[in-house]
Structures are given as C-alpha cells and as structure tokens.
Design a protein around this motif. Structure first.
Motif, PDB file in Angstrom:
ATOM      1  N   UNK A 184       0.830  -1.199   0.000  1.00  0.00           N
ATOM      2  CA  UNK A 184       0.000   0.000   0.000  1.00  0.00           C
ATOM      3  C   UNK A 184       0.875   1.264   0.000  1.00  0.00           C
ATOM      4  N   UNK A 185       0.451   2.286  -0.701  1.00  0.00           N
ATOM      5  CA  UNK A 185       1.171   3.554  -0.685  1.00  0.00           C
ATOM      6  C   UNK A 185       0.778   4.366   0.542  1.00  0.00           C
ATOM      7  N   UNK A 234      -5.604   0.949   7.782  1.00  0.00           N
ATOM      8  CA  UNK A 234      -5.185   0.022   6.725  1.00  0.00           C
ATOM      9  C   UNK A 234      -3.724  -0.391   6.856  1.00  0.00           C
ATOM     10  N   UNK A 235      -2.979   0.302   7.710  1.00  0.00           N
ATOM     11  CA  UNK A 235      -1.566  -0.026   7.881  1.00  0.00           C
ATOM     12  C   UNK A 235      -1.323  -0.881   9.132  1.00  0.00           C
ATOM     13  N   UNK A 236      -2.414  -1.228   9.827  1.00  0.00           N
ATOM     14  CA  UNK A 236      -2.295  -2.052  11.030  1.00  0.00           C
ATOM     15  C   UNK A 236      -2.199  -3.526  10.634  1.00  0.00           C
ATOM     16  N   UNK A 237      -1.156  -4.187  11.105  1.00  0.00           N
ATOM     17  CA  UNK A 237      -0.989  -5.614  10.857  1.00  0.00           C
ATOM     18  C   UNK A 237      -1.281  -6.350  12.156  1.00  0.00           C
ATOM     19  N   UNK A 238      -2.493  -6.886  12.264  1.00  0.00           N
ATOM     20  CA  UNK A 238      -2.851  -7.612  13.484  1.00  0.00           C
ATOM     21  C   UNK A 238      -2.799  -9.112  13.228  1.00  0.00           C
ATOM     22  N   UNK A 260     -11.536   2.479  -4.725  1.00  0.00           N
ATOM     23  CA  UNK A 260     -11.328   3.818  -4.188  1.00  0.00           C
ATOM     24  C   UNK A 260     -12.369   4.777  -4.743  1.00  0.00           C
ATOM     25  N   UNK A 261     -12.500   5.923  -4.083  1.00  0.00           N
ATOM     26  CA  UNK A 261     -13.501   6.903  -4.507  1.00  0.00           C
ATOM     27  C   UNK A 261     -13.229   7.421  -5.913  1.00  0.00           C
ATOM     28  N   UNK A 262     -11.956   7.666  -6.239  1.00  0.00           N
ATOM     29  CA  UNK A 262     -11.641   8.210  -7.567  1.00  0.00           C
ATOM     30  C   UNK A 262     -11.982   7.228  -8.673  1.00  0.00           C
ATOM     31  N   UNK A 263     -11.715   5.944  -8.442  1.00  0.00           N
ATOM     32  CA  UNK A 263     -12.061   4.941  -9.457  1.00  0.00           C
ATOM     33  C   UNK A 263     -13.571   4.836  -9.626  1.00  0.00           C
ATOM     34  N   UNK A 264     -14.310   4.959  -8.517  1.00  0.00           N
ATOM     35  CA  UNK A 264     -15.768   4.947  -8.614  1.00  0.00           C
ATOM     36  C   UNK A 264     -16.259   6.182  -9.363  1.00  0.00           C
ATOM     37  N   UNK A 265     -15.701   7.323  -9.054  1.00  0.00           N
ATOM     38  CA  UNK A 265     -16.093   8.571  -9.723  1.00  0.00           C
ATOM     39  C   UNK A 265     -15.870   8.479 -11.224  1.00  0.00           C
ATOM     40  N   UNK A 266     -14.693   7.994 -11.614  1.00  0.00           N
ATOM     41  CA  UNK A 266     -14.374   7.895 -13.040  1.00  0.00           C
ATOM     42  C   UNK A 266     -15.282   6.907 -13.768  1.00  0.00           C
ATOM     43  N   UNK A 267     -15.776   5.918 -13.046  1.00  0.00           N
ATOM     44  CA  UNK A 267     -16.641   4.907 -13.657  1.00  0.00           C
ATOM     45  C   UNK A 267     -18.054   5.422 -13.889  1.00  0.00           C
ATOM     46  N   UNK A 268     -18.590   6.181 -12.935  1.00  0.00           N
ATOM     47  CA  UNK A 268     -20.022   6.528 -12.996  1.00  0.00           C
ATOM     48  C   UNK A 268     -20.307   7.969 -13.430  1.00  0.00           C
ATOM     49  N   UNK A 269     -19.272   8.783 -13.597  1.00  0.00           N
ATOM     50  CA  UNK A 269     -19.507  10.216 -13.820  1.00  0.00           C
ATOM     51  C   UNK A 269     -20.319  10.510 -15.086  1.00  0.00           C
ATOM     52  N   UNK A 270     -20.222   9.651 -16.093  1.00  0.00           N
ATOM     53  CA  UNK A 270     -20.915   9.920 -17.362  1.00  0.00           C
ATOM     54  C   UNK A 270     -22.166   9.093 -17.577  1.00  0.00           C
ATOM     55  N   UNK A 271     -22.545   8.294 -16.602  1.00  0.00           N
ATOM     56  CA  UNK A 271     -23.740   7.468 -16.789  1.00  0.00           C
ATOM     57  C   UNK A 271     -24.995   8.276 -16.467  1.00  0.00           C
ATOM     58  N   UNK A 319     -14.288   6.003   2.008  1.00  0.00           N
ATOM     59  CA  UNK A 319     -13.593   5.075   1.125  1.00  0.00           C
ATOM     60  C   UNK A 319     -12.155   4.882   1.613  1.00  0.00           C
ATOM     61  N   UNK A 320     -11.451   3.948   0.982  1.00  0.00           N
ATOM     62  CA  UNK A 320     -10.075   3.649   1.356  1.00  0.00           C
ATOM     63  C   UNK A 320      -9.174   4.877   1.311  1.00  0.00           C
ATOM     64  N   UNK A 321      -9.400   5.751   0.326  1.00  0.00           N
ATOM     65  CA  UNK A 321      -8.520   6.888   0.137  1.00  0.00           C
ATOM     66  C   UNK A 321      -8.947   8.118   0.935  1.00  0.00           C
ATOM     67  N   UNK A 322      -9.910   7.939   1.855  1.00  0.00           N
ATOM     68  CA  UNK A 322     -10.264   9.031   2.749  1.00  0.00           C
ATOM     69  C   UNK A 322     -11.427   9.894   2.326  1.00  0.00           C
ATOM     70  N   UNK A 323     -11.809   9.856   1.049  1.00  0.00           N
ATOM     71  CA  UNK A 323     -12.984  10.616   0.618  1.00  0.00           C
ATOM     72  C   UNK A 323     -14.252   9.944   1.145  1.00  0.00           C
ATOM     73  N   UNK A 324     -15.299  10.755   1.329  1.00  0.00           N
ATOM     74  CA  UNK A 324     -16.563  10.236   1.812  1.00  0.00           C
ATOM     75  C   UNK A 324     -17.531  10.039   0.657  1.00  0.00           C
ATOM     76  N   UNK A 325     -18.611   9.305   0.926  1.00  0.00           N
ATOM     77  CA  UNK A 325     -19.646   9.142  -0.078  1.00  0.00           C
ATOM     78  C   UNK A 325     -20.275  10.486  -0.425  1.00  0.00           C
TER      79      UNK A 325
END
Length: 422
Positions: A99-100, A107-111, A355-366, A385-391
């Motif tokens: 992960x970056x 998400x960086x916790x290894x339990x 991630x939120x950006x991938x979802x945005x890019x997928x649905x923005x034109x539908x 979302x994983x990258x910190x953005x909210x719904x």
C-alpha cells in the motif's frame, strides 16, 4: 485499559442509564476487561455492577438488574480493549506492504490477534500464539477460528511468512484438534511457491485434522502495482490446475476468482456447503445469484426507473445475470458498470478495495436515477472510502444519487426500491 464507548443501541439499558459516546467502561463486578470476550462473559448474569468514566472525568458506579442474556447495548470503538496483538510476520504476499502512503490509518495495522479471529472472523497465522493464549482458548472453549496456513511444509512456510516460528503450523493445528477447538483454514496461493505438488501436500496434511477442520478456502494472491517484491499472479493454467487438485478434498473450496480466471462457470450452491468463508470471496457470487432468484419480481412499474450497479470486475458476470432478469420489467432500465482499479492496478478486482476516484471515473458519465454500490466499498459504520474521501464527496463531484446496499451485495434492498415504483 478502559473500554472506550463509541455509542449505544436505541432503547437499550445503556441508553436508559445515559451512557454516551466518549464514556469508558472501567469494570464489570470489579473486573477490568481485556476484550469483548470478557464483556460477553461477565454480562451473562442477572445482577451486576459497572463502573463508567464519563467524558467529564467523573466515575459512576451503577448497580443494575436485567435478564440473564440481555445485552447492555453498548457499542465499543474496538472489540479489543487492551493492545491488539501485532503480526510478527513479513509475508512475501502481505497486502499491507503493497500500500502507498495516504490511506486510512487503520489500513496499515498488521494484526494477528486470536480474539479478533474469534469475534470478527479475521485470519491469524498462530506464529504469535502463546501458551497463555492457548490456556484461555481452551478454558473458555472459544471457536471457531480462522487460520492462514498457506502451506504445511515447515521450511516453505518459514520462507513465505519470513518468520522462524512459522514452521510449527501443524503442531498448532493439532493442538486445536486435540482440544476440540474448531477452525477454518485459508490458503493464499502464490504460483511458484505453494501451488501444484506443494498444494497437494498441504491438503493431504490438513485432511488428517478430522472434524476440527471445518473448511479450507483457497484464494489467489493479490498483487498491486505498488509491490516491490516480484510475485507471480494466478493465470488460467494455474487456476485450472488448482481447481482440479482441490476436487479430491471434500472440505476444500476455491474462491470465485479461480473459476473466473479459469473461464469456468461459478459452481452451484452444493459446492460451497454452508458458505462458511463468504468474506474471503468463496461463494459470494453464487450466494448473490441464488438470493436474487428467490425474489418475486414485478412485471411493470408505474413510472420509469433507471438503475445502474457499480460493481467490482470480479462480480460482473453475476450482475450481467441480474440485469438480464431485471430488464424484463416494463419501465425499468438497468445496467452494470464494473469499476476498473487504476489505483491498485488491473490485478485487483474486488469491491472491498475500490477507491472513490475509481468509482467517480466509472459513474460520472452514466445517466441513471440511482447508482447502486455495496457497503463493502466503505469503512464499516462510516461513509469513508479507502482513500479518505466520503460518499458525500463522491455525490457532490458526480451529481449522482447513490443507493448503498447495507449488507454488502444484498439485492433485497434494491428489490424493495423497485417495488416502491410499482
């Protein structure tokens, strides 16, 4: 450590006692609790005394009477009140290491905590399982557990987990067996390491564990574009070979991804037994399809409705099936859009890592009235979302109305939405 409270259930004992978010549960009957295991145990009584530390620092001692099995209705920030047992491995396939920077801190916790495995179904490797842990597990007869085995070859497991303790896996599994502690097993298949003949060896060893072994899930290694250590992914040939090997072992199931990679149809429900490892992607597509087939669909809507399912790449075949059936309803337009992971890379195809950006890019034109997304895309009990953005951020950017199915990919809520337009 005190048990931090994040909320209370409506109309519960806790609400009646005016326990609030931010308060801390200090003790029950004078006992300091380690985790939800202790909490559940000490709450099983009709009379108890609890100590609550309020947000202003005041400590309240409350004596109460309740039904034996009645829960107090307290929601805690974590299932573990003391420190989570950390993972001491450095696995060659560890997803955390791929992960970056910039994602949610959790998400960086290894339990590698047996308590979370028992309470929440997370996987443990047993490399940090102490004699004290075993004593508590045995005394309370906890279980079932979820154990990441990967291989029973001691030398290979040490190599894969990069931990000298990793070679004792069969000793630990036999301890569970001897103490009548049931467990499920996971194998992350890494081509060139634990596939082929090594997989056969592992499954042969696991088959000696009798009734204590409840199920075995084989899942393909996930490789992101951020991985520094070169690791092969499962291809069509490897997927077919793995499915063929697993057929000889009655408790073993391959995850949905293996059948998709192999170009095979998803098996029927008999293959998955009681669907005990759904969260690991074993049978989730079959479960979705079978669940959908139980619904009675309307023939016509009173007004036009347009729905688009934003699904994972791995689930696209199931949503093709769903959309084909729903499209027969007059006045209903349905479609599905698999979300391509540009963030993690093409090898990551599951909904939980979108991630939120991938979802945005997928649905923005539908063009649709609702975009349906599963709750697994979001952090539990939040809209992040994983990258910190909210719904809410996604809604503002896209201008779309999102419909979140609360039970992952459960379609019952979508069917209810459709019936609202009958």
């Amino acid at each position: 450590m005190p048990a931090k409270i994040s909320g209370v259930i409506q109309d519960s004992i806790a609400e009646e006692l005016e326990i609030e978010s931010g308060d801390e549960l200090l003790t029950i009957d004078g006992v300091v609790l380690q985790d939800m295991i202790d909490y559940n145990f000490y709450c099983k009584t009709e009379f108890l005394t609890i100590e609550i530390k309020k947000t202003n620092g005041e400590i309240e001692e409350i004596e109460l009477e309740k039904d034996y099995d009645e829960d107090l209705g307290i929601i805690f920030e974590s299932a573990v009140f003391d420190k989570v047992k950390p993972c001491l491995n450095n696995c060659i396939f560890c997803f955390v290491a791929q992960q970056p920077d910039g994602l949610r801190d959790t998400l960086y916790i290894k339990d590698d905590d047996y308590r979370l495995s028992y309470l929440q179904g997370t996987y443990i490797t047993t490399t940090n399982l102490s004699e004290k842990d075993k004593e508590r597990i045995s005394n309370l007869h906890l279980g079932p557990f979820y154990i990441s085995v990967h291989t029973t070859n001691p030398e290979l497991r040490v190599k894969m987990l990069r931990n000298p303790n990793a070679g004792k896996i069969m000793d630990n599994l036999n301890w569970f067996k001897e103490n009548d502690i049931p467990f499920h097993v996971q194998i992350v298949l890494c081509p060139g390491y634990n596939d082929g003949e090594e997989l056969k060896r592992t499954l042969d060893d696991l088959s000696t564990l009798g009734e204590a072994l409840l199920s075995v899930a084989i899942v393909p290694v996930g490789v992101t574009q951020f991985r520094e250590f070169e690791l092969k992914t499962v291809d069509e040939v490897c997927a077919r070979q793995t499915i063929e090997i697993s057929k000889k072992y009655p408790k073993v199931c391959c995850s949905d991804e293996f059948f998709l990679l192999a170009g095979f149809e998803i098996p029927n429900s008999d293959y998955y037994g009681n669907f005990s490892q759904l969260d690991d992607g074993v049978g989730s597509l079959r479960s979705l399809i079978d669940d959908f087939d139980t619904f009675e669909l309307p023939q016509k809507l009173s007004e036009p409705l347009n729905i688009c399912f934003a699904c994972s790449v791995a689930a696209k075949s199931a949503f093709e099936y769903v959309c084909n059936k729903l499209s027969k309803i007059e006045n209903l337009q349905v479609s599905y859009k698999p979300v391509i992971s540009t963030y993690w890379g093409k090898n990551i195809t599951v909904a939980g890592l979108i991630t939120s950006d991938d979802l945005i890019n997928t649905v923005k034109d539908i063009n649709s009235d609702y975009v349906v997304v599963p709750s697994i895309m979001l952090k539990p009990y939040s809209d992040l979302f994983l990258d910190g953005k909210s719904m809410r951020d996604v809604e503002e950017i896209t201008g779309k109305n999102f419909f979140i199915t609360q039970n992952n990919y459960s379609l019952s809520e979508v069917i209810d939405l459709i019936y609202q337009h009958v």
